[in-house]
Scaffold this motif. Structure first.
Motif, PDB file in Angstrom:
ATOM      1  N   TRP A  78       0.841  -1.213   0.000  1.00 55.58           N
ATOM      2  CA  TRP A  78       0.000   0.000   0.000  1.00 55.58           C
ATOM      3  C   TRP A  78       0.872   1.257   0.000  1.00 55.58           C
ATOM      4  N   VAL A  79       1.904   1.255   0.835  1.00 56.87           N
ATOM      5  CA  VAL A  79       2.811   2.403   0.884  1.00 56.87           C
ATOM      6  C   VAL A  79       3.570   2.545  -0.435  1.00 56.87           C
ATOM      7  N   THR A  80       3.983   1.423  -1.007  1.00 55.11           N
ATOM      8  CA  THR A  80       4.697   1.465  -2.286  1.00 55.11           C
ATOM      9  C   THR A  80       3.835   2.085  -3.368  1.00 55.11           C
ATOM     10  N   ASP A  81       2.558   1.744  -3.407  1.00 56.80           N
ATOM     11  CA  ASP A  81       1.647   2.306  -4.402  1.00 56.80           C
ATOM     12  C   ASP A  81       1.558   3.827  -4.273  1.00 56.80           C
ATOM     13  N   ARG A  82       1.716   4.334  -3.075  1.00 55.25           N
ATOM     14  CA  ARG A  82       1.501   5.751  -2.833  1.00 55.25           C
ATOM     15  C   ARG A  82       2.778   6.581  -2.761  1.00 55.25           C
ATOM     16  N   ARG A  83       3.844   6.027  -2.225  1.00 61.23           N
ATOM     17  CA  ARG A  83       5.058   6.821  -2.018  1.00 61.23           C
ATOM     18  C   ARG A  83       6.192   6.446  -2.965  1.00 61.23           C
ATOM     19  N   GLY A  84       6.117   5.305  -3.600  1.00 61.77           N
ATOM     20  CA  GLY A  84       7.158   4.927  -4.543  1.00 61.77           C
ATOM     21  C   GLY A  84       8.101   3.866  -4.016  1.00 61.77           C
ATOM     22  N   GLU A  85       8.795   3.223  -4.948  1.00 57.94           N
ATOM     23  CA  GLU A  85       9.636   2.073  -4.640  1.00 57.94           C
ATOM     24  C   GLU A  85      10.909   2.455  -3.881  1.00 57.94           C
ATOM     25  N   ARG A  86      11.578   3.514  -4.326  1.00 55.54           N
ATOM     26  CA  ARG A  86      12.820   3.928  -3.684  1.00 55.54           C
ATOM     27  C   ARG A  86      12.582   4.293  -2.217  1.00 55.54           C
ATOM     28  N   PHE A  87      11.539   5.055  -1.951  1.00 55.22           N
ATOM     29  CA  PHE A  87      11.215   5.451  -0.578  1.00 55.22           C
ATOM     30  C   PHE A  87      11.025   4.225   0.312  1.00 55.22           C
ATOM     31  N   VAL A  88      10.246   3.263  -0.176  1.00 58.03           N
ATOM     32  CA  VAL A  88       9.956   2.074   0.631  1.00 58.03           C
ATOM     33  C   VAL A  88      11.207   1.232   0.857  1.00 58.03           C
ATOM     34  N   MET A  89      12.023   1.051  -0.195  1.00 59.62           N
ATOM     35  CA  MET A  89      13.240   0.255  -0.023  1.00 59.62           C
ATOM     36  C   MET A  89      14.189   0.890   0.989  1.00 59.62           C
ATOM     37  N   LEU A  90      14.364   2.189   0.917  1.00 60.56           N
ATOM     38  CA  LEU A  90      15.292   2.854   1.830  1.00 60.56           C
ATOM     39  C   LEU A  90      14.782   2.862   3.264  1.00 60.56           C
ATOM     40  N   ILE A  91      13.516   3.221   3.440  1.00 63.09           N
ATOM     41  CA  ILE A  91      12.937   3.221   4.790  1.00 63.09           C
ATOM     42  C   ILE A  91      12.910   1.806   5.364  1.00 63.09           C
ATOM     43  N   GLY A  92      12.474   0.853   4.550  1.00 56.99           N
ATOM     44  CA  GLY A  92      12.351  -0.522   5.021  1.00 56.99           C
ATOM     45  C   GLY A  92      13.686  -1.140   5.384  1.00 56.99           C
ATOM     46  N   LEU A  93      14.687  -1.002   4.512  1.00 59.06           N
ATOM     47  CA  LEU A  93      15.997  -1.583   4.799  1.00 59.06           C
ATOM     48  C   LEU A  93      16.674  -0.882   5.971  1.00 59.06           C
ATOM     49  N   SER A  94      16.481   0.423   6.093  1.00 56.28           N
ATOM     50  CA  SER A  94      17.055   1.150   7.239  1.00 56.28           C
ATOM     51  C   SER A  94      16.420   0.679   8.546  1.00 56.28           C
ATOM     52  N   ALA A  95      15.089   0.522   8.534  1.00 55.82           N
ATOM     53  CA  ALA A  95      14.402   0.041   9.740  1.00 55.82           C
ATOM     54  C   ALA A  95      14.818  -1.395  10.062  1.00 55.82           C
ATOM     55  N   THR A  96      15.019  -2.210   9.029  1.00 56.80           N
ATOM     56  CA  THR A  96      15.485  -3.585   9.253  1.00 56.80           C
ATOM     57  C   THR A  96      16.855  -3.583   9.912  1.00 56.80           C
ATOM     58  N   THR A  97      17.724  -2.685   9.463  1.00 57.94           N
ATOM     59  CA  THR A  97      19.059  -2.587  10.042  1.00 57.94           C
ATOM     60  C   THR A  97      18.993  -2.186  11.513  1.00 57.94           C
ATOM     61  N   VAL A  98      18.149  -1.208  11.826  1.00 59.48           N
ATOM     62  CA  VAL A  98      18.011  -0.767  13.220  1.00 59.48           C
ATOM     63  C   VAL A  98      17.490  -1.906  14.093  1.00 59.48           C
ATOM     64  N   ALA A  99      16.463  -2.607  13.603  1.00 62.90           N
ATOM     65  CA  ALA A  99      15.918  -3.732  14.370  1.00 62.90           C
ATOM     66  C   ALA A  99      16.950  -4.843  14.509  1.00 62.90           C
ATOM     67  N   GLY A 100      17.763  -5.045  13.461  1.00 64.69           N
ATOM     68  CA  GLY A 100      18.808  -6.052  13.533  1.00 64.69           C
ATOM     69  C   GLY A 100      19.863  -5.707  14.570  1.00 64.69           C
ATOM     70  N   ILE A 101      20.229  -4.445  14.635  1.00 63.17           N
ATOM     71  CA  ILE A 101      21.182  -3.996  15.660  1.00 63.17           C
ATOM     72  C   ILE A 101      20.617  -4.250  17.055  1.00 63.17           C
ATOM     73  N   ALA A 102      19.331  -3.934  17.214  1.00 62.16           N
ATOM     74  CA  ALA A 102      18.692  -4.162  18.516  1.00 62.16           C
ATOM     75  C   ALA A 102      18.704  -5.644  18.886  1.00 62.16           C
ATOM     76  N   SER A 103      18.451  -6.517  17.906  1.00 63.52           N
ATOM     77  CA  SER A 103      18.441  -7.954  18.190  1.00 63.52           C
ATOM     78  C   SER A 103      19.835  -8.458  18.549  1.00 63.52           C
ATOM     79  N   ALA A 104      20.857  -7.872  17.914  1.00 58.88           N
ATOM     80  CA  ALA A 104      22.225  -8.306  18.204  1.00 58.88           C
ATOM     81  C   ALA A 104      22.716  -7.828  19.571  1.00 58.88           C
ATOM     82  N   LEU A 105      22.122  -6.758  20.063  1.00 58.32           N
ATOM     83  CA  LEU A 105      22.568  -6.184  21.334  1.00 58.32           C
ATOM     84  C   LEU A 105      21.684  -6.567  22.511  1.00 58.32           C
ATOM     85  N   THR A 106      20.497  -7.091  22.229  1.00 54.52           N
ATOM     86  CA  THR A 106      19.545  -7.354  23.296  1.00 54.52           C
ATOM     87  C   THR A 106      19.825  -8.693  23.971  1.00 54.52           C
ATOM     88  N   GLY A 107      19.151  -8.920  25.080  1.00 57.02           N
ATOM     89  CA  GLY A 107      19.280 -10.182  25.795  1.00 57.02           C
ATOM     90  C   GLY A 107      17.926 -10.680  26.251  1.00 57.02           C
TER      91      GLY A 107
END
Length: 402
Positions: A78-107
């Motif tokens: 839905w977001v891709t249809d409205r905001r475009g592919e580049r926006f979604v890829m950048l936001i999505g991959l950046s958020a994935t990276t942040v969540a991945g960092i949290a998973s690597a540091l959490t206990g």
């Protein structure tokens, strides 16, 4: 003016080199997301043996990112249809990276499950967005081949996860291993930022309603249904080929793992070949029907030869891996082409959600069938699903590629 009625940017052209660079970026983005989503499954031995988790708890950790993907695919479309592919890829991959960092540091179990769930939810962004970059920038006569290359991303991602995450977890622990998908997603985000451009969309007039392609005919719904049926043999082979070789054929885990890895590579190359075939014949649905019939025949032969304990059954499991994954790129491309630039994000989200839901049900149900009747019977039963799917493929309803 609503977001869905925003003016479109002027039509742009790009060089052939830039087009292929965007294909590479889209493929690597999806592969990195696959490492994040499927990688935690390879942490189960370490979580169980060293972290003291029960198999149920370790399984929950492995399932967390997959659940996140299933719940957010349509929303990202839905977001891709409205905001475009580049926006979604950048936001999505950046958020994935942040969540991945949290998973690597959490206990702790709960925080690990939550952070991996969020990582999977963010990683789902690449499914529709990266696919639409390929569909949008490649002409119809090259689109099948391009999408076949892009569809290599999942088996490649699973292969990378199987090798790297398992090794790092064994040598340095679970949290060290979680840096593998995190770094992969960060690098994919940088590459996407450098080369990806939103593909052109047709000009639209303010106030013009967007036609819902699902209301026009049953074409998209039939492709979704066919894809769900074809997921059954695919996930059966993916989930139980290694266990079958070890338990029923008395192979060593190393030898069985080598065969499974080879089968994944063959399957990835098969997606490219079938995609190119669809370009040659000028349509996606005829090859999709051929794939369904081939999957039915292969699974039936695999069941028969496994029951007879014939050596050729091992070759057939490799062939089955090739054939049962070959439909993915064809269906994905056809959905994007029919749904159009203003609906394809949601349609691709629905396509992937249906496949994920069906695929998640296959391992436990197949496990029950194997426990009751054995591997050979389970393989043979799986042949029924593509056999039912074949006549449902909307060959006559497919329009000329454009």
């Amino acid at each position: 003016m609503s977001l869905d009625q925003r003016p479109t940017a002027p039509v742009r052209t790009v060089s052939t080199a830039r087009r292929w660079a965007m294909l590479v970026a889209s493929t690597l983005a999806q592969a990195a997301a696959a490492v994040m989503v499927h990688g935690p499954a390879f942490l189960i031995p370490t979580l169980h043996d060293r972290e003291g988790m029960s198999l149920a708890q370790a399984g929950l950790v492995a399932a967390a990112p997959t659940i996140g993907v299933m719940l957010t695919l349509v929303a990202w479309g839905w977001v891709t249809d409205r905001r475009g592919e580049r926006f979604v890829m950048l936001i999505g991959l950046s958020a994935t990276t942040v969540a991945g960092i949290a998973s690597a540091l959490t206990g702790g179990l709960i925080l690990l499950v939550v952070t991996l769930f969020l990582a999977g939810a963010a990683a789902a962004s690449t499914n529709a967005a990266s696919g639409r970059v390929v569909v949008g920038w490649f002409p119809p006569e090259r689109r099948g081949l391009a999408m076949g290359i892009r569809q290599m991303s999942q088996p490649v991602g699973v292969g990378i996860a199987a090798i790297s995450i398992a090794v790092v977890a064994d040598g340095h622990g679970v949290h060290a291993a979680l840096w593998v998908p995190t770094i992969a997603c960060a690098l994919a985000a940088v590459l996407a930022a450098a080369v990806v451009i939103d593909p052109p969309r047709p000009e639209r007039k303010a106030g013009t309603a967007v036609t819902n392609p699902y209301r026009e005919d049953s074409y998209l719904a039939r492709i979704h249904g066919v894809s769900v049926l074809l997921v059954v043999p695919q996930f059966l082979v993916w989930s139980f080929a290694l266990v079958w070789l070890v338990q029923d054929r008395d192979w060593s885990p190393a030898a069985a793992g080598t065969v499974v890895a080879i089968a994944q590579v063959v399957g990835a190359l098969g997606r490219i070949a079938v995609g190119h075939l669809s370009d040659v014949v000028g349509g996606r649905m005829r090859p999709l029907r051929w794939v369904a019939l081939a999957a039915a025949a292969t699974m039936a032969l695999l069941g028969l030869t496994a029951a007879l304990d014939l050596a050729v059954a091992v070759l057939l499991v490799v062939v089955a891996t090739l054939v049962t994954v070959a439909d993915n790129g064809l269906a994905f491309t056809a959905v994007a082409e029919r749904a159009g630039p203003f609906w394809s994000g949601r349609a691709l989200g629905a396509q992937n959600t249906a496949q994920f839901l069906a695929g998640s049900a296959v391992p436990p149900l197949a496990g029950l069938a194997i426990a009751q009747w054995g591997y050979a019977a389970a393989f043979a039963i799986a042949a029924i699903f593509p056999l039912v799917a074949a006549p449902l493929v909307p060959v006559r309803e497919e329009r000329e590629l454009s």
